[in-house]
Design a protein around this motif. Structure first.
Motif, PDB file in Angstrom:
ATOM      1  N   VAL A 105       0.845  -1.208   0.000  1.00 46.41           N
ATOM      2  CA  VAL A 105       0.000   0.000   0.000  1.00 46.41           C
ATOM      3  C   VAL A 105       0.876   1.254   0.000  1.00 46.41           C
ATOM      4  CG1 VAL A 105      -1.865   1.201   1.206  1.00 46.41           C
ATOM      5  CG2 VAL A 105      -1.670  -1.276   1.388  1.00 46.41           C
ATOM      6  N   ASN A 106       2.007   1.131   0.683  1.00 45.97           N
ATOM      7  CA  ASN A 106       2.922   2.269   0.781  1.00 45.97           C
ATOM      8  C   ASN A 106       3.401   2.767  -0.581  1.00 45.97           C
ATOM      9  OD1 ASN A 106       3.102   3.047   3.408  1.00 45.97           O
ATOM     10  ND2 ASN A 106       4.558   1.418   3.927  1.00 45.97           N
ATOM     11  N   ASP A 107       3.518   1.833  -1.549  1.00 45.73           N
ATOM     12  CA  ASP A 107       3.973   2.243  -2.883  1.00 45.73           C
ATOM     13  C   ASP A 107       3.028   3.308  -3.457  1.00 45.73           C
ATOM     14  OD1 ASP A 107       5.929   0.367  -2.535  1.00 45.73           O
ATOM     15  OD2 ASP A 107       5.082  -1.101  -3.922  1.00 45.73           O
ATOM     16  N   TRP A 108       1.732   3.113  -3.235  1.00 36.96           N
ATOM     17  CA  TRP A 108       0.753   4.080  -3.746  1.00 36.96           C
ATOM     18  C   TRP A 108       0.777   5.365  -2.912  1.00 36.96           C
ATOM     19  CZ3 TRP A 108      -1.513   3.599  -8.392  1.00 36.96           C
ATOM     20  CH2 TRP A 108      -1.491   2.332  -8.989  1.00 36.96           C
ATOM     21  N   LYS A 109       1.002   5.191  -1.612  1.00 36.62           N
ATOM     22  CA  LYS A 109       1.075   6.381  -0.742  1.00 36.62           C
ATOM     23  C   LYS A 109       2.287   7.239  -1.126  1.00 36.62           C
ATOM     24  CE  LYS A 109      -1.196   4.518   3.365  1.00 36.62           C
ATOM     25  NZ  LYS A 109      -0.910   3.934   4.688  1.00 36.62           N
ATOM     26  N   GLU A 110       3.393   6.563  -1.402  1.00 35.52           N
ATOM     27  CA  GLU A 110       4.606   7.289  -1.772  1.00 35.52           C
ATOM     28  C   GLU A 110       4.423   7.982  -3.123  1.00 35.52           C
ATOM     29  OE1 GLU A 110       5.836   7.363   1.121  1.00 35.52           O
ATOM     30  OE2 GLU A 110       7.903   6.832   0.653  1.00 35.52           O
ATOM     31  N   ARG A 111       3.668   7.319  -3.989  1.00 34.97           N
ATOM     32  CA  ARG A 111       3.399   7.876  -5.312  1.00 34.97           C
ATOM     33  C   ARG A 111       2.684   9.225  -5.224  1.00 34.97           C
ATOM     34  NH1 ARG A 111       2.574   6.672 -10.686  1.00 34.97           N
ATOM     35  NH2 ARG A 111       0.565   7.345 -11.486  1.00 34.97           N
ATOM     36  N   ASP A 112       1.856   9.344  -4.193  1.00 34.54           N
ATOM     37  CA  ASP A 112       1.150  10.625  -3.984  1.00 34.54           C
ATOM     38  C   ASP A 112       2.116  11.761  -3.663  1.00 34.54           C
ATOM     39  OD1 ASP A 112      -1.299   9.493  -4.426  1.00 34.54           O
ATOM     40  OD2 ASP A 112      -1.678   9.043  -2.311  1.00 34.54           O
ATOM     41  N   ARG A 113       3.313  11.390  -3.258  1.00 32.79           N
ATOM     42  CA  ARG A 113       4.299  12.422  -2.914  1.00 32.79           C
ATOM     43  C   ARG A 113       5.364  12.543  -4.004  1.00 32.79           C
ATOM     44  NH1 ARG A 113       4.662  13.420   2.897  1.00 32.79           N
ATOM     45  NH2 ARG A 113       3.034  12.247   3.938  1.00 32.79           N
ATOM     46  N   TRP A 114       4.977  12.252  -5.207  1.00 32.96           N
ATOM     47  CA  TRP A 114       5.898  12.212  -6.345  1.00 32.96           C
ATOM     48  C   TRP A 114       6.803  13.442  -6.417  1.00 32.96           C
ATOM     49  CZ3 TRP A 114       6.548   8.269  -9.902  1.00 32.96           C
ATOM     50  CH2 TRP A 114       7.347   8.582 -11.012  1.00 32.96           C
ATOM     51  N   ASP A 115       6.175  14.622  -6.362  1.00 30.10           N
ATOM     52  CA  ASP A 115       6.952  15.860  -6.548  1.00 30.10           C
ATOM     53  C   ASP A 115       7.913  16.123  -5.391  1.00 30.10           C
ATOM     54  OD1 ASP A 115       5.707  16.259  -8.956  1.00 30.10           O
ATOM     55  OD2 ASP A 115       4.169  17.596  -8.137  1.00 30.10           O
ATOM     56  N   GLU A 116       7.488  15.746  -4.199  1.00 30.56           N
ATOM     57  CA  GLU A 116       8.397  15.919  -3.051  1.00 30.56           C
ATOM     58  C   GLU A 116       9.614  15.028  -3.199  1.00 30.56           C
ATOM     59  OE1 GLU A 116       6.008  15.929   0.856  1.00 30.56           O
ATOM     60  OE2 GLU A 116       4.523  15.598  -0.736  1.00 30.56           O
ATOM     61  N   TYR A 117       9.376  13.815  -3.695  1.00 29.86           N
ATOM     62  CA  TYR A 117      10.513  12.914  -3.929  1.00 29.86           C
ATOM     63  C   TYR A 117      11.414  13.440  -5.047  1.00 29.86           C
ATOM     64  CZ  TYR A 117       9.641   9.129  -0.672  1.00 29.86           C
ATOM     65  OH  TYR A 117       9.522   8.396   0.472  1.00 29.86           O
ATOM     66  N   THR A 118      10.791  13.998  -6.071  1.00 30.61           N
ATOM     67  CA  THR A 118      11.590  14.554  -7.173  1.00 30.61           C
ATOM     68  C   THR A 118      12.553  15.597  -6.625  1.00 30.61           C
ATOM     69  OG1 THR A 118       9.765  14.200  -8.707  1.00 30.61           O
ATOM     70  CG2 THR A 118      11.472  15.761  -9.410  1.00 30.61           C
ATOM     71  N   GLU A 119      12.010  16.469  -5.794  1.00 29.58           N
ATOM     72  CA  GLU A 119      12.827  17.535  -5.210  1.00 29.58           C
ATOM     73  C   GLU A 119      13.939  16.950  -4.319  1.00 29.58           C
ATOM     74  OE1 GLU A 119      11.771  21.319  -2.501  1.00 29.58           O
ATOM     75  OE2 GLU A 119      10.096  20.570  -3.724  1.00 29.58           O
ATOM     76  N   ALA A 120      13.570  15.947  -3.533  1.00 29.06           N
ATOM     77  CA  ALA A 120      14.553  15.325  -2.630  1.00 29.06           C
ATOM     78  C   ALA A 120      15.658  14.637  -3.450  1.00 29.06           C
ATOM     79  CB  ALA A 120      13.851  14.326  -1.715  1.00 29.06           C
ATOM     80  N   TYR A 121      15.277  13.981  -4.528  1.00 25.27           N
ATOM     81  CA  TYR A 121      16.279  13.329  -5.392  1.00 25.27           C
ATOM     82  C   TYR A 121      17.183  14.361  -6.059  1.00 25.27           C
ATOM     83  CZ  TYR A 121      15.252   8.370  -5.177  1.00 25.27           C
ATOM     84  OH  TYR A 121      15.160   7.077  -4.757  1.00 25.27           O
ATOM     85  N   GLU A 122      16.573  15.436  -6.544  1.00 29.09           N
ATOM     86  CA  GLU A 122      17.378  16.472  -7.201  1.00 29.09           C
ATOM     87  C   GLU A 122      18.418  17.040  -6.250  1.00 29.09           C
ATOM     88  OE1 GLU A 122      14.158  17.889 -10.607  1.00 29.09           O
ATOM     89  OE2 GLU A 122      14.313  19.052  -8.748  1.00 29.09           O
ATOM     90  N   ASP A 123      18.007  17.286  -5.026  1.00 25.60           N
ATOM     91  CA  ASP A 123      18.950  17.814  -4.028  1.00 25.60           C
ATOM     92  C   ASP A 123      20.023  16.791  -3.689  1.00 25.60           C
ATOM     93  OD1 ASP A 123      18.245  20.389  -3.661  1.00 25.60           O
ATOM     94  OD2 ASP A 123      17.036  20.071  -1.846  1.00 25.60           O
ATOM     95  N   ALA A 124      19.603  15.538  -3.502  1.00 28.66           N
ATOM     96  CA  ALA A 124      20.568  14.494  -3.134  1.00 28.66           C
ATOM     97  C   ALA A 124      21.631  14.365  -4.227  1.00 28.66           C
ATOM     98  CB  ALA A 124      19.848  13.165  -2.930  1.00 28.66           C
TER      99      ALA A 124
END
Ligand code: AMP
Ligand code: MG
Length: 281
Positions: free
Chosen positions: A193-212
């Motif tokens: 279920v978490n995979d779908w929950k994380e998907r809802d935060r797509w843009d936040e992850y994009t930003e976190a990946y870009e910074d990392a």
């Protein structure tokens, strides 16, 4: 090869501007052929690295759920000699892990000299999921970029070839993969279920990946953004990148091995001479 490499700290990273698919003109058949050749080359290079004992390799695989971290391991690591490879997956930290600093669990799995460590997720989770979910105060995760950069520099100074991959998939492809996983009885066990929950935060992850990526890219520890919508292309890009990084060391490793061979032969010759002299006497 359509891959974007970041090897300077502070470089701007815009994932939206990097393709998730293969470039035009490359076919699956051609890619598979090239992959097989690279597999053989990686095997040979790994053997030289194992014998020479001057370098080791740490391969970090990061990406969103279903981006293909496991698949990459299966295919790329499948080309290597398992003797010198250590595959490690980093999940939610255990109690013991949480009782230490965030690099503790990772540092223990850094490769021994001559060997490979392949990480399915890594210390980067501590500036990705931890940041997106606010699992530690902002001040704490912000300081981690420097800690990570220093850690990787330390490893590099000890001869570790540090290679980091972001498996870049599109939002559409992820949806298809998650739905496919659900439809297929053999893969439904992977559903979370978490995979779908994380998907809802797509843009936040994009930003976190870009910074990392931007804050930890270095010549001695480059990030490669891998177009990962097509598995055959993803495998090719990772294999090409690893082979290329190892290839730079081929000459050095081979001459170390030759030197070792000469030494061993001389030792054996001396032993035989000594033995022959004793017999005579
Ligand atoms: P999987 O890769 O599907 O086995 O899932 C592993 C899970 O562990 C993912 O949801 C990660 O986000 C999570 N995880 C890995 N490292 C950490 C960490 N340092 N803190 C919190 N969660 C983590
Ligand atoms: Mg998962």
């Amino acid at each position: 090869m359509a891959r974007t490499v970041f090897s300077e700290r502070g470089e701007t990273v815009r994932l939206d501007s990097i393709s998730t698919g293969p470039p035009k003109g490359i076919t699956k058949g051609k890619a598979r052929q090239r992959f097989a050749a690279l597999g053989a080359e990686m095997f040979e290079l790994q053997d030289a690295m194992f014998g020479a004992k001057v370098n080791s390799a740490m391969v970090v695989l990061q990406g969103r759920d279903s981006a293909g971290k496991d698949g990459t391991i299966k295919h790329v690591v499948g080309c290597l000699n398992p003797r010198g490879v250590n595959v490690v997956s980093f999940g939610v930290p255990t109690l013991e892990e949480r009782q230490h600093d965030f690099l503790w669990r990772v540092h223990r799995h850094a490769p021994r000299i001559g060997e490979f460590s392949i990480f399915n997720r890594s210390h980067y989770e501590d500036v990705l999921v931890v940041r997106v979910h606010g699992l530690v105060p902002r001040k704490l995760w912000k300081e981690r970029y420097d800690h990570i950069a220093d850690f990787e520099e330390l490893l590099a100074e000890h001869g570790t070839i540090v290679l980091k991959y972001f498996l870049h998939i599109s939002r559409k492809e992820q949806k298809e993969r998650l739905l496919e996983r659900e439809r297929t009885p053999q893969t439904a066990w992977k559903l979370n279920v978490n995979d779908w929950k994380e998907r809802d935060r797509w843009d936040e992850y994009t930003e976190a990946y870009e910074d990392a990526i931007s804050k930890t890219a270095a010549r001695h520890a480059p990030w490669t953004v891998v177009p990962a919508d097509k598995k055959w292309y993803r495998n090719l890009v990772v294999a090409e990148s690893i082979a290329e990084a190892l290839r730079e060391h081929r000459k050095g490793w081979k001459s170390t091995l030759e030197e070792m061979g000469r030494k061993r032969r001389a030792e054996l010759a001396a032993y035989r001479a000594e033995r022959a002299a004793k017999k005579k006497g």
